[in-house]
Design an enzyme around this catalytic site. Structure first.
Site, PDB file in Angstrom:
ATOM      1  N   SER A 523       0.811  -1.212   0.000  1.00 41.89           N
ATOM      2  CA  SER A 523       0.000   0.000   0.000  1.00 41.89           C
ATOM      3  C   SER A 523       0.850   1.270   0.000  1.00 41.89           C
ATOM      4  CB  SER A 523      -0.948   0.011   1.207  1.00 41.89           C
ATOM      5  OG  SER A 523      -0.230   0.019   2.415  1.00 41.89           O
ATOM      6  N   LYS A 566      -6.053   4.338   8.464  1.00 43.07           N
ATOM      7  CA  LYS A 566      -4.937   5.104   7.899  1.00 43.07           C
ATOM      8  C   LYS A 566      -5.283   6.594   7.871  1.00 43.07           C
ATOM      9  CE  LYS A 566      -3.094   1.417   4.957  1.00 43.07           C
ATOM     10  NZ  LYS A 566      -2.914   0.934   3.569  1.00 43.07           N
TER      11      LYS A 566
END
Length: 635
Positions: A523, A566
């Site tokens: 990611s 996140k």
């Protein structure tokens, strides 16, 4: 080209979050929500498992439940016990064996008759004790009469000898009389539902039964063998449910014995320790006609005894527990019911207001980690419910409100989240994480540790002439997993394509600053690509921007996991702009107060990432033109 850029900027407008949720039910507090009486109707989101449990209970089939912790496996086992009939419940007694005391006899009778049988034998034993008392009194009276007629030393000594001899004889008779009283091994009298026995983590003696050690084995002082017999959980689960979580943790020998008990529906009890006198005792086979509900995670399947799993599969069902359910109005109503159930089950916390339930549903969306779904890890969600209730009790409130739930989410953080918060705080204190200005080759990436804990991951890139004339290298430092390292290598394909020259003339150094050990996944791909391109082109990156996204070799931004944690980590670090993959935009669930602190840009291609992240300049415009011409972004 200017018109295209204008359209592109409009397409990159930030997404709004924090809207009010529709719950599909009108209520003021969960006090008004009806909770089903039967446990099977309280199971949330596991429709397939519920159907299997109903069928298995009706047909008395074994079940293997595989799934993550906290998804309702033990609750399904208890629900199955409620569904089993109670009219067939039996008591189990163990009787002495006159022919061989080390092989006690076993007898089963309908429930409640066991107590009456034991009481009957006890009355008989008491009658024998009364007779012995009369005999002793008669002997003592006779001795006293003899002394009265002829009092002498010889008569006194003979009298004492007779009394002592009589007491010893009667004592021996008492032991023999007590041997006739059976022991009630399993008592099902008064049960209104079938037994549910949780044998998780049980040792051999507790699971299979045992015979206690007797230090006085000889001389008539020992406890009779049948009184030392102790039933195992498999016997106490007779006509009910035996539940074993993490079944693969049982030794292979115990799994084999369990398999035997399932096949034969009876299993003799013997001493489990070879050094004990109980090892000499072995009862007749004791009935254990139970339904096994075994549970575990995916690793359990590989570690189970093959014959045991084959038995379950051949004479029962295997079920995989779901971890999420679709985010529909109907399922949101089920979560309302779940909150009401948890309040009633706990018994120490007040009911929840509608706003508080809405926040619980939002937390379920966030923890699902999947677009359009709600989490079914309800044990963790129940922890938030109880923590919020405790906070409301501490404040003396009549009901739990939204602020209590938000405070509970902050207070009841998992260890990984606490570590992530400490990580962010320390990095900000020492300016490792920067949220202002712009820098060349430095970007704020985002990652997750654990399951639901986000961190800001600063990444720096430096480009230098290759040390070797043959080829340059991409050198990565930081405690990364293998997938993360491979993601860095894949970025080079995009750079070669748009650069139009051989980048093997360069050594590209990429550093993940003070990375938390265990960061895995790809990611950070768009973060690495942005840092390297910035270093190559010498264009600064905005430090108030953080980003997450996987990157294909064609330049497409691909979906990632953990979008919400996140973004929350970025908000806590003071970052005001976050870039996420377009395919993850519906995975973001933020409360309104958090949504107001950040702009979220969903993107589809690497040029859109650079459009937002790089400082505005002529060099940036030229770079974007080259990238859009070189990469097949429109395909």
């Amino acid at each position: 080209m200017g018109e295209d850029e204008k359209v592109n900027r409009e397409a990159l407008a930030p997404r709004e979050y924090g809207e009010r949720l529709e719950l599909g039910m009108e209520f003021s507090t969960t006090e008004e929500v009806k909770v089903p009486e039967k446990l099977i109707d309280q199971v949330i989101g596991q429709e397939h498992a519920v159907e299997v449990i109903r069928t298995a209970a009706n047909q008395k089939r074994h079940v293997l439940l595989i799934g993550e912790p906290g998804t309702g496996k033990s609750m399904l086992g208890q629900a199955m016990a409620e569904l089993l009939p109670t009219e067939n419940l039996e008591d189990i007694l163990v009787f002495p064996n006159p022919e061989d005391e080390n092989m006690p006899k076993i007898k089963t009778v309908p429930a409640c008759q066991g107590r009456r049988i034991v009481e009957k034998y006890r009355e008989k034993a008491k009658g024998q004790e009364s007779i012995k008392s009369y005999i002793l009194l008669f002997v003592m009276f006779t001795v006293m009469l003899a002394l009265f007629i002829d009092f002498s030393a010889t008569t006194l000594l003979m009298g004492l000898f007779v009394v002592i001899l009589t007491i010893m004889a009667l004592s021996n008779m008492r032991l023999k009389g007590s041997v006739l009283v059976p022991k009630l091994l399993v008592d099902n009298c008064g049960r209104n539902k079938a037994p549910f026995i949780d044998a998780t983590g049980a040792h051999a003696g507790a699971l299979l039964g045992d015979v206690r050690h007797d230090p006085f084995q000889s001389g008539g002082l020992g406890t009779p063998a049948h009184e030392r017999v102790e039933p195992g959980m498999i016997h106490r689960a007779h006509r009910g449910v035996l539940f074993i979580d993490e079944v693969a943790t049982l030794s292979l020998k115990m799994q084999q014995n369990l398999l035997t008990a399932m096949q034969e529906k009876k299993f003799p009890i013997t001493g489990q320790s070879e050094m004990s006198s109980g090892a000499m005792v072995r009862t007749e086979p004791v009935p254990c006609d139970f339904v096994l509900v075994a549970a575990g995670n995916l690793d359990t399947v590989d570690k189970m005894h093959p014959a045991l799993r084959s038995r379950i599969r051949g004479y029962g069902y295997e079920v995989y527990m779901r971890t999420t359910m679709p985010d529909t109005i109907e399922n949101r109503r089920k979560l309302i019911q779940f909150v009401a159930q948890e309040v009633i089950r706990d018994g120490k916390i007040p009911h929840f207001t509608r706003d508080a339930v809405e926040e619980i549903v939002r937390e379920a969306q966030k923890r699902a980690g999947r677009k359009g779904h709600l989490t079914l890890r309800l044990r963790d969600l129940g922890g938030i419910v109880r923590a919020a209730g405790d906070i409301a009790v501490k404040k003396g409130k009549k009901y739990v409100d939204r602020e209590d739930v938000l405070e509970a989410v902050r207070m009841a953080k998992p260890l990984e989240k606490q570590l992530a918060d400490w990580y962010i705080e320390r990095k900000k204190e020492y300016q490792v994480i920067k949220t202002e200005g712009s820098e060349i080759g430095r970007v704020n990436g985002l990652a997750v540790i654990g399951e639901q804990s986000g961190i800001v991951l600063p990444i720096e890139a430096v480009v230098a002439p290759a040390a070797s004339k043959e080829e340059g290298k991409i050198i990565v430092t930081g405690k990364l997993g293998e997938i993360a390292k491979e993601a860095v290598q894949n970025v080079s394909a995009i750079i070669k394509r748009y650069k139009g020259e051989d980048i093997s003339r360069y050594d590209i150094h990429v550093q993940f600053l003070q990375t938390y050990e265990g960061v895995e996944g790809d990611s950070a791909s768009i973060s690495v690509a942005t840092a390297v391109i910035s270093a190559l082109e010498e264009i600064p990156i905005r430090q108030d921007v953080a980003m997450t996204g996987s990157l294909s070799v064609r330049g497409e931004v691909l979906p990632i996991g953990g979008a919400t944690p996140k973004i929350e980590a970025a908000i806590e670090a003071g970052i005001t702009t976050v870039i996420i993959p377009k395919s993850n935009e519906k995975d973001v669930f933020l409360s309104k107060d958090k949504a107001e602190k950040v702009q979220i840009f969903p993107v589809e291609t690497i040029d859109e990432v650079l459009e937002i992240a790089l400082e505005e300049s002529e060099k940036k415009r030229e770079l974007l033109r080259r990238i859009r011409e070189a990469l097949p972004l429109s395909l």
